[in-house]
Design a protein around this motif. Sequence first.
Motif, short mmCIF file in Angstrom:
data_model
loop_
_atom_site.label_atom_id
_atom_site.label_comp_id
_atom_site.label_asym_id
_atom_site.label_seq_id
_atom_site.Cartn_x
_atom_site.Cartn_y
_atom_site.Cartn_z
N GLU A 39 0.83 -1.20 0.00
CA GLU A 39 0.00 0.00 0.00
C GLU A 39 0.87 1.25 0.00
N GLU A 40 1.93 1.20 0.81
CA GLU A 40 2.84 2.35 0.89
C GLU A 40 3.49 2.61 -0.47
N LEU A 41 3.90 1.49 -1.08
CA LEU A 41 4.54 1.61 -2.39
C LEU A 41 3.56 2.18 -3.41
N HIS A 42 2.33 1.67 -3.37
CA HIS A 42 1.32 2.15 -4.31
C HIS A 42 1.05 3.63 -4.09
N LEU A 43 0.97 4.01 -2.81
CA LEU A 43 0.72 5.42 -2.52
C LEU A 43 1.84 6.29 -3.09
N GLY A 44 3.07 5.75 -3.03
CA GLY A 44 4.21 6.46 -3.62
C GLY A 44 4.02 6.65 -5.11
N TYR A 45 3.60 5.58 -5.78
CA TYR A 45 3.37 5.67 -7.23
C TYR A 45 2.23 6.65 -7.54
N LEU A 46 1.20 6.61 -6.70
CA LEU A 46 0.04 7.47 -6.99
C LEU A 46 0.41 8.95 -6.93
N LYS A 47 1.51 9.25 -6.22
CA LYS A 47 1.95 10.65 -6.17
C LYS A 47 2.45 11.13 -7.53
N THR A 48 2.75 10.17 -8.43
CA THR A 48 3.24 10.58 -9.76
C THR A 48 2.09 10.91 -10.71
N ILE A 71 -8.44 -0.82 -23.15
CA ILE A 71 -7.60 0.38 -23.20
C ILE A 71 -7.39 0.94 -21.78
N TYR A 72 -6.16 1.32 -21.54
CA TYR A 72 -5.76 1.90 -20.25
C TYR A 72 -5.28 3.33 -20.48
N ALA A 73 -5.57 4.19 -19.52
CA ALA A 73 -4.99 5.54 -19.57
C ALA A 73 -3.82 5.57 -18.61
N CYS A 74 -2.69 6.11 -19.08
CA CYS A 74 -1.55 6.34 -18.20
C CYS A 74 -1.89 7.58 -17.38
N LEU A 75 -1.91 7.44 -16.07
CA LEU A 75 -2.33 8.56 -15.23
C LEU A 75 -1.19 9.55 -14.98
N VAL A 76 -0.03 9.27 -15.58
CA VAL A 76 1.09 10.20 -15.44
C VAL A 76 1.11 11.18 -16.60
N CYS A 77 0.88 10.66 -17.84
CA CYS A 77 0.92 11.56 -19.00
C CYS A 77 -0.43 11.69 -19.69
N GLY A 78 -1.39 10.85 -19.33
CA GLY A 78 -2.73 10.98 -19.90
C GLY A 78 -2.95 10.20 -21.19
N LYS A 79 -1.89 9.58 -21.75
CA LYS A 79 -2.07 8.88 -23.03
C LYS A 79 -2.76 7.53 -22.84
N TYR A 80 -3.37 7.06 -23.93
CA TYR A 80 -4.10 5.79 -23.89
C TYR A 80 -3.25 4.67 -24.51
N TYR A 81 -3.24 3.52 -23.85
CA TYR A 81 -2.49 2.36 -24.36
C TYR A 81 -3.31 1.10 -24.15
N HIS A 100 4.01 4.64 -14.26
CA HIS A 100 3.63 3.36 -13.66
C HIS A 100 2.18 3.18 -13.27
N VAL A 101 1.38 4.23 -13.38
CA VAL A 101 -0.01 4.09 -12.90
C VAL A 101 -0.98 4.15 -14.08
N ASN A 116 2.30 -5.09 -12.70
CA ASN A 116 0.98 -5.67 -12.92
C ASN A 116 0.26 -5.98 -11.61
N GLN A 117 0.25 -5.01 -10.73
CA GLN A 117 -0.48 -5.15 -9.47
C GLN A 117 -1.68 -4.22 -9.49
N GLU A 118 -2.79 -4.76 -9.04
CA GLU A 118 -3.96 -3.89 -8.94
C GLU A 118 -3.83 -3.04 -7.67
N VAL A 119 -4.17 -1.78 -7.80
CA VAL A 119 -4.14 -0.89 -6.63
C VAL A 119 -5.47 -1.04 -5.90
N LYS A 120 -5.39 -1.57 -4.67
CA LYS A 120 -6.64 -1.77 -3.92
C LYS A 120 -6.56 -0.98 -2.62
#
Length: 481
Positions: A39-48, A71-81, A100-101, A116-120
């Motif tokens: 969770e801590e690690l994920h929270l770190g990533y979510l800050k990006t 389709i996924y959106a990269c929450l760091v740059c907004g692009k779709y992949y 990474h998010v 490939n971990q789901e953020v829960k």
Amino acid sequence: MPFKRRHDSDDESAVVKKLNIGSEEHSSDLESDLENATEELHLGYLKTINRSRLDFDFEKVCCISLATVNIYACLVCGKYYQGRSKSSCAFSHSLDEDHHVFINLDTLKVYILPENQEVKLRSEVLEDIKYQINPTFSPEDIKNLHQLKEISFDLQHRPYRPGFVGLNKIGANDYANVVLQIVNHVDALRDFLLKGEFEEELTKRISLMTRKSWSSRLSRPHLSPHEIMQYISDKSGKRFSAGEQKSPKDFLVWILTNLHSELTPKGKTRSLVSKLFQGKVKIITEKVANGVPTGSRLESSTKYWILTIDPPAFTLFKDGTGLTQIPQVKITHLLSKYDGETAQKLAHGNKMFKLITVPPFLLIHINRMSGSHGLEGVSGTSRNPTIVKFPFENLDMSPYVEGATGPIQYKLIGNVIHQTIPVTKMVDGTEMAIDSHVYKIHLLDQVRGDWLEIQDLNVKPVEKELLFMQETYLQIWQKVL
Ligand SMILES: [Zn+2]
């Protein structure tokens, strides 16, 4: 706890299995340690996550493979992949760009890649983003839209009124933007669309646009009609697209017809859309021989979505100072077309119209653009610039409705304006003067009681008294009950 990247979820379960060796109590401690560390690690990533770069109005297409599913959106740059497997574009993007998010645009599940971990997370840290992708409205929320006057603020703390949100001009789609605004502002239709989850494709997309438009949690106070116009272009066989300007009236009829066909229950002929917008008109045809009515009359009836009225033939006349004046005419004068007596003279006979029914929301089109009685524009196209005067309230339709026993009152809730702007354009190296046609809409804010003008992205208050000074093109009237 040091963290090593793992590339699939099997590794993760192996770690959990190992940790399970030992006493139950001990293992559950370890599990919760692991959970906390993750969770801590994920929270770190979510800050990006960079919220200012997120925009979920675009067609859900992978920017690399052009795939449209998963389709996924990269929450760091907004692009779709696409995807999140090792061979996927999203996976490569996470390694190439160190982003990474990612959020799945269908399921709204958030993943860390390449792990490939789901953020829960139990916290609501991602709720605003999920709400942006898919805003939802409870019955209580919908009820509040009819009474709450609170304004909202976007990410940059700019104020906006939910519902009165501009739409990007991505080409020549101002004609479509005014129609989408109409759909957003007929409250009976809006409330239905806000309820949410539809299976029907056009309804689903229009519902999403309406929910975004009325969202109090927008990141910016405007929306892009990109995704919906892309879909409409495909569905209409390119008849209506963002790239080419068309008649707003034709587009509105197309939208209503298609929504009606999607929303008509099996075995029925009526839908919410036809109940709100459709009326019936009687057509009386009187035969004429050698210019004299023969007395033979034929009657038929047809349904209508929009009533068309025609400004009188246009002639410029000069006032005392030699300036030309634009003629003015009252809307009731033009509506006499539907009194059952005023005849339209056609080659083979006279036609009279009388309304059999009028719908709760009456759409009136002022036919300026056809016929030869217009004002020649610089490009040679003609339009009729006659000013049509109208009341804001108490438009009584009973003189035009068969068998009406009392007044049938309407109030104006929306008014589409046509504007002609002369522009010069280079054609084959030569400067050419052409008319640029622009559409914008005036909308009544029924809760706050004032009028706003929306021209594509721009939303501004407008003086009620000035509304009829412009070329009204299409009006939306609501029956007063
Ligand atoms: Zn990215």
